[in-house]
Design a protein around this motif. Structure first.
Motif, PDB file in Angstrom:
ATOM      1  N   ILE A  39     -73.224  51.038  14.044  1.00 21.49           N
ATOM      2  CA  ILE A  39     -72.712  50.334  15.587  1.00 21.49           C
ATOM      3  C   ILE A  39     -71.360  49.490  15.408  1.00 21.49           C
ATOM      4  O   ILE A  39     -70.495  48.972  15.700  1.00 21.49           O
ATOM      5  N   PHE A  40     -72.093  48.188  14.418  1.00 22.10           N
ATOM      6  CA  PHE A  40     -71.871  47.512  13.576  1.00 22.10           C
ATOM      7  C   PHE A  40     -70.273  47.469  12.735  1.00 22.10           C
ATOM      8  O   PHE A  40     -69.111  46.988  12.172  1.00 22.10           O
ATOM      9  N   GLY A  41     -70.688  49.051  12.336  1.00 18.51           N
ATOM     10  CA  GLY A  41     -69.926  48.915  10.992  1.00 18.51           C
ATOM     11  C   GLY A  41     -68.336  50.141  11.944  1.00 18.51           C
ATOM     12  O   GLY A  41     -67.694  50.622  10.858  1.00 18.51           O
ATOM     13  N   ASN A  51     -65.070  50.719  13.507  1.00 22.94           N
ATOM     14  CA  ASN A  51     -63.223  49.868  13.141  1.00 22.94           C
ATOM     15  C   ASN A  51     -62.844  49.106  14.554  1.00 22.94           C
ATOM     16  O   ASN A  51     -62.138  49.668  14.968  1.00 22.94           O
ATOM     17  N   PHE A  52     -63.086  48.258  15.131  1.00 26.24           N
ATOM     18  CA  PHE A  52     -62.623  47.760  16.009  1.00 26.24           C
ATOM     19  C   PHE A  52     -62.514  46.373  16.560  1.00 26.24           C
ATOM     20  O   PHE A  52     -63.342  46.078  15.731  1.00 26.24           O
ATOM     21  N   ASP A  53     -61.448  46.147  16.988  1.00 24.82           N
ATOM     22  CA  ASP A  53     -60.865  44.437  16.306  1.00 24.82           C
ATOM     23  C   ASP A  53     -61.758  43.639  17.784  1.00 24.82           C
ATOM     24  O   ASP A  53     -62.261  42.377  17.269  1.00 24.82           O
ATOM     25  N   ALA A  54     -62.079  43.868  18.895  1.00 22.55           N
ATOM     26  CA  ALA A  54     -62.604  42.803  19.332  1.00 22.55           C
ATOM     27  C   ALA A  54     -64.163  43.649  20.192  1.00 22.55           C
ATOM     28  O   ALA A  54     -64.591  44.677  20.534  1.00 22.55           O
ATOM     29  N   MET A  55     -65.361  43.403  19.393  1.00 22.43           N
ATOM     30  CA  MET A  55     -66.499  44.013  19.375  1.00 22.43           C
ATOM     31  C   MET A  55     -67.306  42.035  19.974  1.00 22.43           C
ATOM     32  O   MET A  55     -67.095  41.118  18.793  1.00 22.43           O
ATOM     33  N   PRO A  56     -68.206  42.576  20.359  1.00 24.71           N
ATOM     34  CA  PRO A  56     -69.629  41.317  20.868  1.00 24.71           C
ATOM     35  C   PRO A  56     -69.535  40.974  19.611  1.00 24.71           C
ATOM     36  O   PRO A  56     -70.199  41.834  18.599  1.00 24.71           O
ATOM     37  N   LEU A  57     -70.361  39.450  19.243  1.00 25.94           N
ATOM     38  CA  LEU A  57     -70.806  38.755  18.176  1.00 25.94           C
ATOM     39  C   LEU A  57     -70.012  39.366  16.394  1.00 25.94           C
ATOM     40  O   LEU A  57     -70.929  38.448  15.765  1.00 25.94           O
ATOM     41  N   LEU A  58     -68.981  39.838  16.769  1.00 26.90           N
ATOM     42  CA  LEU A  58     -68.744  40.190  15.598  1.00 26.90           C
ATOM     43  C   LEU A  58     -67.755  39.339  15.127  1.00 26.90           C
ATOM     44  O   LEU A  58     -67.703  38.605  13.650  1.00 26.90           O
TER      45      LEU A  58
END
Length: 363
Positions: free
Chosen positions: A319-321, A323-330
């Protein structure tokens, strides 16, 4: 050819062939197959000259057959018993030396002693003929004991009485031959025990499967051999029951039946032991494969637990991999540590769950 005159008081060896049967006692004619093979017809004529009985052609062929199984047959003049005994001689024919060496390499020492050879008994009213290969230790031992009894005829010998009839002497020799099979019980049992320990040893994988198969084949041959011996002696027993019908022969009949029942009982013990050893060997193989299956199940359970632990972690990293610009905790400074802590909590929770369900216990 050696001829012995056996009476109730003594046993003596004839150094010259005499004509006719003795008036007292009976004759034991001991001969090897090599002696008969020199001139088969001349030997049969010599036997007819001594005993007055001519052996039939088919029976003469059976006598010279080294692969003949155990069996019993009777005629109006004589009874014939073929019994396969253990090959106890240390010498091996030169023609079979290579094959024998290859066989002994495959079969362990205890099972290599199961090589057999036929011994033929031709029983007449006043004579018994034994035909065997050269170097039979059973026959040699019987001859020595028989001649030693000669010097103790007038004393209280503890070596037992002399045989009273050709059938009695034949059954004594048969009993000695069967006892050789009984002597193999202990080494065969020890060999099977060693294989059982080797099959169940987890540190060293068992590799001698060909030897194990040869051992099973040897035990199966021993089973069939005992069946043939039992059938032959059972037919002999029935023949004795049918032949001795008068009251005058009742005591001799009872003595012979006691001896033949004892020999049959010994053969039964050998047969039961062979079947028990074969069953133990098969059970050890089954336990070996069951243990292998259990170890495989343990390995698969461990791999399954590891896979179950890493599945949620793989999901989170996937999930954290994305390619989204806005992600929680990123873009948070504590995002990495919060994620690692959450993953550690998941692992600890799964381990507690697996332990509660006893998935991690050694069965």
């Amino acid at each position: 050819m050696d001829i012995f005159h056996i009476t109730d008081q003594q046993a003596m060896e004839y150094h010259e062939v005499s004509c006719g049967l003795p008036t007292e006692g009976f004759l034991w004619i001991d001969v090897t197959r090599d002696e008969i093979a020199v001139d088969v017809e001349a030997w049969r004529d010599e036997i007819a000259h001594i005993t007055g009985v001519a052996i039939y052609d088919l029976h003469l062929t059976d006598i010279m057959n080294l692969t003949h199984p155990s069996y019993f047959d009777s005629t109006n003049d004589y009874e014939m018993v073929v019994f396969r005994k253990l090959e106890m001689s240390a010498k091996t024919p030169e023609s079979d030396s290579v094959n024998a060496a290859n066989t002994l390499k495959k079969i362990p020492t205890a099972l290599s002693k199961l090589l057999t050879q036929p011994v033929t008994f031709v029983v007449m009213d006043r004579a018994v003929i034994t035909v065997h290969v050269a170097g039979s230790k059973t026959i040699q031992t019987a001859r020595v004991k028989l001649l030693e009894h000669r010097g103790k005829a007038g004393s209280n010998s503890r070596h037992g009485r002399l045989p009273t009839s050709p059938q009695d002497w034949m059954l004594r020799l048969l009993n000695a031959m069967v006892d050789q099979y009984l002597d193999l019980r202990q080494p065969l049992t020890h060999q099977i025990d060693r294989w059982q320990r080797a099959l169940l040893n987890p540190s060293r994988p068992f590799k001698d499967w060909i030897v194990l198969l040869d051992a099973r084949i040897a035990l199966r041959k021993l089973d069939h051999l005992c069946d043939e011996q039992h059938d032959a002696l059972q037919e002999l027993r029935d023949h004795i029951i049918d032949t001795y019908q008068t009251k005058e022969d009742s005591r001799d009949k009872d003595l012979l039946l006691v001896r033949i029942n004892d020999v049959i009982e010994h053969i039964g013990r050998v047969l039961n032991n062979a079947r028990r050893l074969e069953s133990s060997l098969e059970s050890a193989v089954q336990i070996h494969f069951s243990a292998m299956s259990h170890r495989t199940s343990e390995i698969m359970r461990t791999l399954t637990v590891i896979t179950a632990l890493f599945m949620p972690l793989t999901l989170i990293t996937g999930i954290f991999g994305m390619n989204f610009d806005a992600m929680p905790l990123l873009k948070e400074k504590t995002g990495f540590w919060l994620t690692m802590g959450f993953m550690a909590v998941i692992v600890i929770g799964l381990l507690a769950f697996f332990r509660r369900k006893r998935y991690l216990e050694d069965q």
